[in-house]
Design an enzyme around this catalytic site. Structure first.
Site, mmCIF file in Angstrom:
data_model
loop_
_atom_site.group_PDB
_atom_site.id
_atom_site.type_symbol
_atom_site.label_atom_id
_atom_site.label_comp_id
_atom_site.label_asym_id
_atom_site.label_seq_id
_atom_site.Cartn_x
_atom_site.Cartn_y
_atom_site.Cartn_z
ATOM 1 N N ASP A 64 -11.967 0.683 1.746
ATOM 2 C CA ASP A 64 -11.022 0.843 2.862
ATOM 3 C C ASP A 64 -11.762 1.097 4.175
ATOM 4 O O ASP A 64 -12.903 1.568 4.168
ATOM 5 C CB ASP A 64 -10.120 2.048 2.543
ATOM 6 C CG ASP A 64 -8.776 1.983 3.231
ATOM 7 O OD1 ASP A 64 -8.537 1.035 3.999
ATOM 8 O OD2 ASP A 64 -7.960 2.886 2.995
ATOM 9 N N ASN A 74 -4.412 5.061 -2.193
ATOM 10 C CA ASN A 74 -5.569 5.650 -1.511
ATOM 11 C C ASN A 74 -6.089 6.836 -2.305
ATOM 12 O O ASN A 74 -5.325 7.717 -2.680
ATOM 13 C CB ASN A 74 -5.159 6.148 -0.123
ATOM 14 C CG ASN A 74 -4.875 5.000 0.817
ATOM 15 O OD1 ASN A 74 -5.785 4.323 1.271
ATOM 16 N ND2 ASN A 74 -3.599 4.757 1.092
ATOM 17 N N GLU A 93 0.857 -1.191 0.000
ATOM 18 C CA GLU A 93 0.000 0.000 0.000
ATOM 19 C C GLU A 93 0.892 1.239 0.000
ATOM 20 O O GLU A 93 1.800 1.354 0.831
ATOM 21 C CB GLU A 93 -0.918 0.023 1.230
ATOM 22 C CG GLU A 93 -1.774 1.305 1.255
ATOM 23 C CD GLU A 93 -2.851 1.337 2.341
ATOM 24 O OE1 GLU A 93 -2.932 0.390 3.152
ATOM 25 O OE2 GLU A 93 -3.610 2.330 2.363
ATOM 26 N N GLU A 135 -6.260 -4.942 8.050
ATOM 27 C CA GLU A 135 -5.093 -4.097 8.315
ATOM 28 C C GLU A 135 -4.969 -3.780 9.793
ATOM 29 O O GLU A 135 -5.942 -3.808 10.528
ATOM 30 C CB GLU A 135 -5.097 -2.833 7.459
ATOM 31 C CG GLU A 135 -6.234 -1.918 7.656
ATOM 32 C CD GLU A 135 -6.181 -0.778 6.634
ATOM 33 O OE1 GLU A 135 -5.247 -0.724 5.818
ATOM 34 O OE2 GLU A 135 -7.087 0.050 6.682
#
Ligand code: G
Ligand code: G
Ligand code: MN
Length: 394
Positions: free
Chosen positions: A293, A231, A174, A350
């Protein structure tokens, strides 16, 4: 005495906690960290007046940590501790002082509580930098500051590994942005993304980060099958050309769009579901993967969620970080994994910080894991070495 805050870095948690207890008993607020990454995050956000630093930590260099403290212009009073001999400690003290650090003293392990209390009581009144001066001067993130930083290319992407729960294989990374400000030091996204959004600069920032991270991916530090997660801000979801822009960048670097995962948060996808649906559909049509997310923290309608074309769901770290302590968190994670799989999505967790949690996720059939247990976000040029070491140990 002004409010004192002690930040501790010691690779042995029990030692860090003991120092914390002694400090708290002496009326000093304390926070213990065991990793340099955590330590620097707290340093920037909490702005301690005192720092207790272990010099000898396996896998981490206390001297290097001090050098970075000097680079950040750290003004906190520093207590150096270690089990090494006093002469080595004294040499370290002198080197730190030469770097301009504000050294309160050294603590040779094992130490007496009274010795620590004495060092904490010393607020360095005689020195030029009183202990209650914050570490980083209050730095205001203005539009002008952001523009200048974009021109100077001060934003740097770091990469946090993501693995397959079942096999431990590296699945991807990420991209997480950091701002290396020449005076204020390292700034984390929570400090500047909201300002970039409200000043209309988020598009340009996102553009720079995409260029930077796709170039990095094309250079091949990551395994050739590894995905890259990016993101996207809620603001960007109204920008319909974004899909073309990322697609062009993929073509420029000869990257298969299927290797890119675009992450949007639950709340941003639900802000304007119609526009989001258009953009998200375009992304999927171009071959990108889409991830939802921070799942579990927003308030989404199940119907909207099912309509949006996601390929992955990320369980919010607030549940994952607490899984080993909280039955409630485990129940929530289990339900999210079932929901995700029921909708045909991959599920990633996560904030995995301990082995017990990774084992639990694996027992649920959760697909992917990310968190400090595996690795924190790494500078691009450190990823290849991490991959080699990880593959050698699994
Ligand atoms: O590591 P961490 O502190 O980096 O990230 C904090 C938050 O900032 C996360 O919620 C993450 O989604 C967000 N973030 C990190 N990098 C980016 C980015 O490049 N763009 C946007 N919009 N958000 C980011
Ligand atoms: O985009 P998102 O909000 O999901 O960003 C991930 C955030 O979580 C980043 O700030 C990253 O640094 C942080 N993070 C990643 N792994 C862990 C972890 O194991 N524990 C904690 N506390 N934070 C983590
Ligand atoms: Mn994310």
């Amino acid at each position: 005495m002004p409010c004192r805050r002690l930040l501790i870095l010691d690779d042995e948690l029990a030692v860090a906690q003991t120092i914390g207890f002694i400090a708290e008993a002496a009326g000093v607020e304390a926070r213990a960290t065991v990793q340099a990454h955590e330590f620097f995050r707290e340093l920037a956000q909490w702005q301690p007046t005192h720092v207790a630093l272990d010099l000898m930590m396996p896998g981490m260099d206390g001297v290097e940590v001090m050098r970075q403290l000097a680079d950040y212009g750290c003004r906190a009073r520093i207590i150096i501790s270690s089990g090494v001999g006093l002469r080595v400690l004294d040499a370290a003290r002198r080197s730190a002082a030469e770097h301009g650090l504000n050294i309160a003293g050294v603590l040779s392990k094992p130490f007496a509580a009274a010795a620590l209390r004495a060092l904490l009581a010393d607020t360095g009144a005689a020195s030029a930098a009183p202990a209650d001066v914050p570490l980083v001067a209050a730095f205001e993130v203005t539009e002008a500051a952001l523009r200048r930083a974009l021109e100077q290319r001060e934003f740097r992407v770091e990469y946090q590994p993501k693995i397959e729960c079942a096999t431990g294989a590296v699945a991807g990374f990420e991209a997480l942005v950091r701002w290396h400000h020449p005076d204020a030091g390292l700034l984390l996204p929570d400090r500047f993304i909201p300002q970039a959004e409200s000043s209309g600069l988020i598009g340009e920032l996102t553009g720079q980060l995409i260029d930077q991270s796709l170039k990095w991916l094309a250079q091949g530090a990551a395994p050739s099958h590894a995905c890259l997660s990016l993101n996207l801000s809620a603001r960007s979801l109204g920008e319909l050309q974004l899909a073309d822009r990322i697609f062009d960048c993929c073509r420029q670097w000869a990257i298969d769009p299927q290797r890119l995962i675009l992450e949007v948060t639950e709340s941003s996808a639900m802000e304007d579901p119609t526009t989001a649906l258009d953009l998200l559909t375009r992304f999927r049509m171009k071959g990108f993967q889409l991830s939802l997310d921070d799942f579990g923290t927003g308030y989404s309608s199940m119907v909207q969620l099912v309509r949006l074309p996601f390929s992955e769901m990320k369980v919010d770290k607030s549940f994952v970080m607490t899984a080993s302590l909280s039955q409630e968190s485990r129940t929530i994670i289990k339900s999210i994994v079932e929901l995700g799989h029921g909708l045909g999505l991959k599920v990633a967790a996560e904030g995995v910080e301990d082995q017990q949690t990774l084992d639990y996720l694996n027992s649920l059939g959760c697909d992917l894991a990310q968190g400090y247990l595996i690795a924190c976000a790494l500078p691009g040029d450190e990823v290849a070495a991490w991959v080699a070491q990880w593959q050698g140990s699994t």
